[in-house]
Every structure is written in C-alpha cells, then in structure tokens.
Design an enzyme around this catalytic site. Structure first.
Site, PDB file in Angstrom:
ATOM      1  N   SER A  48       0.830  -1.211   0.000  1.00  0.00           N
ATOM      2  CA  SER A  48       0.000   0.000   0.000  1.00  0.00           C
ATOM      3  C   SER A  48       0.862   1.258   0.000  1.00  0.00           C
ATOM      4  O   SER A  48       2.000   1.254   0.474  1.00  0.00           O
ATOM      5  CB  SER A  48      -0.907   0.025   1.228  1.00  0.00           C
ATOM      6  OG  SER A  48      -1.772  -1.082   1.249  1.00  0.00           O
TER       7      SER A  48
HETATM    8  N1  SAH Z   1      -0.998  -4.632   4.084  1.00  0.00           N
HETATM    9  C1  SAH Z   1      -0.359  -4.961   2.821  1.00  0.00           C
HETATM   10  C2  SAH Z   1      -1.272  -4.639   1.654  1.00  0.00           C
HETATM   11  C3  SAH Z   1      -1.187  -5.689   0.613  1.00  0.00           C
HETATM   12  S1  SAH Z   1      -2.406  -5.587  -0.670  1.00  0.00           S
HETATM   13  C4  SAH Z   1       0.998  -4.287   2.714  1.00  0.00           C
HETATM   14  O1  SAH Z   1       1.309  -3.392   3.516  1.00  0.00           O
HETATM   15  O2  SAH Z   1       1.802  -4.673   1.857  1.00  0.00           O
HETATM   16  C5  SAH Z   1      -3.740  -6.550   0.045  1.00  0.00           C
HETATM   17  C6  SAH Z   1      -3.465  -8.001   0.324  1.00  0.00           C
HETATM   18  O3  SAH Z   1      -4.719  -8.606   0.691  1.00  0.00           O
HETATM   19  C7  SAH Z   1      -2.933  -8.821  -0.824  1.00  0.00           C
HETATM   20  O4  SAH Z   1      -1.702  -9.400  -0.458  1.00  0.00           O
HETATM   21  C8  SAH Z   1      -4.012  -9.888  -1.071  1.00  0.00           C
HETATM   22  O5  SAH Z   1      -3.496 -11.144  -1.471  1.00  0.00           O
HETATM   23  C9  SAH Z   1      -4.691  -9.966   0.281  1.00  0.00           C
HETATM   24  N2  SAH Z   1      -6.071 -10.490   0.270  1.00  0.00           N
HETATM   25  C10 SAH Z   1      -7.064 -10.306  -0.639  1.00  0.00           C
HETATM   26  N3  SAH Z   1      -8.193 -10.956  -0.287  1.00  0.00           N
HETATM   27  C11 SAH Z   1      -7.913 -11.595   0.892  1.00  0.00           C
HETATM   28  C12 SAH Z   1      -8.659 -12.440   1.762  1.00  0.00           C
HETATM   29  N4  SAH Z   1      -9.929 -12.781   1.517  1.00  0.00           N
HETATM   30  N5  SAH Z   1      -8.043 -12.916   2.879  1.00  0.00           N
HETATM   31  C13 SAH Z   1      -6.736 -12.585   3.165  1.00  0.00           C
HETATM   32  N6  SAH Z   1      -5.985 -11.795   2.377  1.00  0.00           N
HETATM   33  C14 SAH Z   1      -6.553 -11.299   1.250  1.00  0.00           C
END
Ligand code: SAH
Length: 206
Positions: free
Chosen positions: A56
């Site tokens: 993010s």
């Molecule tokens: N907090 C992270 C943001 C990553 S983007 C950071 O700082 O890098 C969001 C993430 O949510 C992705 O890695 C994606 O695979 C995950 N995601 C999407 N749907 C999900 C679900 N149902 N359960 C768990 N993770 C999920």
C-alpha cells in the site's frame, strides 16, 4: 529519505505523531523485492509485490493506522498481510498483531521477512472474510484490501468499543469506513473518503 516521506505525510494531513514515528523507524525498501522499484521505496506510491498484489501507499498505511487510534498491547487483526509493511507498523506501535494472507507464496515470504527483522506477529494463511474466531475478540480489525461488503464475521470478532477500519466498494474505488462497536451491540459508522485497493477475494485461498 524516511524523514522526507514523513514530511510528505504530515503535509497530506497525517497528525498522529506515533504513526509518523513508526513510519520514520521502518525501512520500507526492505519490503520491496523488485530492485527496479527499490529507489522509489520512499516515494508516496504503491508498488507491485508479486502475485498481482501491491504494497500500500505510505499515505494509505498512515491514514488507516491513524484511524485505528492504537494503544500499546491492543489486540489487532489485519486482513491482507501482503508485503508485511503495514504489519510492521502495527507491531512497532507495540500491539499484539495477528494478520491473514490468502496467497501462500506471499504468506511464506513475508513470514520469513518479518521474523528476520525481529517482528513477532502471528501470521496465518487463509481467508480473511472469516477473521480468526479462535483468537478474537479484537480491539481493532484492519482490512487492507478492497472489500465488496463488510464481512459479518469481522464485526462479530470486535470487542465492545472495538474499531473496524475497512475500505468497502466493488468498483475501482472504495469508501474508507470506520465502524465502532457500541455497548448496545450496534455499530457507529463514519465514512472517511475514497481510496483504491486491490480486491478482497472470497474463497480463493491459494
Ligand atoms: N498490508 C499490505 C497490503 C497488501 S495488498 C501491505 O502493507 O503490503 C492486500 C493483500 O490482501 C494482498 O496481499 C491480497 O493477497 C490480500 N487479500 C485479498 N483478499 C484476501 C482475503 N480474503 N483474505 C486474506 N488476504 C486477502
């Protein structure tokens, strides 16, 4: 470079000094695998982290963290571990952090990365829609992917006075909601503006 990033975030309206301090402590470049993006690690932008996912934007991380109003020792559940950068921010604010990621390769890589850095969150591979019923209830729940709706299970795992921060919306854009559980068991909901996230996917653990 981290100091300059903190100035940018402050100018964009982030006020919580503890959040700004956490961002100034954490080396964001260590969460980016692709060396092509390394030089840009302290710009206020999102990057690809593999599996079609992104780390993010720092402003978004700071904004969501500020909305949580964290205090040390709070029990916090994050949905979407991704690179682990947000997880590290939560840990560095001295919370007891649980985080769920649906992508196995990301889960494995980030588990290794965070433990090498000395952070001690409890990471799980699974579907964030379900939360972590065995570990709840939580003081705070943070969703870092765009949810099509507010999952009932996540509301159900909040303590009274607990707060869920979740971007909700099915199109390109989501509304950032802050939902607080009242004594009566209802939820006070605030809309804190438009953001863009990768989608939260259900029943797609891989
Ligand atoms: N907090 C992270 C943001 C990553 S983007 C950071 O700082 O890098 C969001 C993430 O949510 C992705 O890695 C994606 O695979 C995950 N995601 C999407 N749907 C999900 C679900 N149902 N359960 C768990 N993770 C999920």
């Amino acid at each position: 470079m981290r100091k300059r990033l903190v100035d940018v975030l402050r100018n964009k309206g982030i006020k919580d000094q503890r959040v700004l301090d956490a961002i100034s402590r954490i080396a964001r470049h260590q969460f980016i695998d692709d060396s092509a993006f390394m030089e840009l690690a302290y710009q206020d932008i999102a990057f690809p982290i593999g599996c079609g996912q992104t780390i993010s934007q720092p402003y978004t991380v700071a904004f969501q963290t500020e909305l949580l109003e964290l205090r040390p020792r709070m029990k916090v559940l994050e949905i979407g571990t991704g690179s682990g950068y947000q997880t590290a921010v939560l840990c560095s604010l001295e919370c007891k952090v649980f985080s769920i990621e649906r992508h196995k390769p990301l889960y494995l890589r980030t588990k290794e990365r965070l433990s090498q850095m000395g952070y001690r969150p409890t990471l799980s591979h699974g579907d964030g829609f379900k939360g972590l019923p065995k570990e709840g209830p939580f003081d705070r729940v943070l969703v870092t992917c765009g949810a099509p709706w507010v999952p009932e299970d996540l509301l159900g795992q909040l303590k009274v006075g607990g707060v869920l921060v979740i971007p909700v919306g099915e199109g390109d854009e989501q509304r950032m909601l802050r939902m607080e559980r009242t004594e009566a068991g209802t939820f006070r909901t605030d809309d804190r503006g438009a953001f863009r996230f990768v989608p939260m996917l259900q029943d797609k653990v891989g």
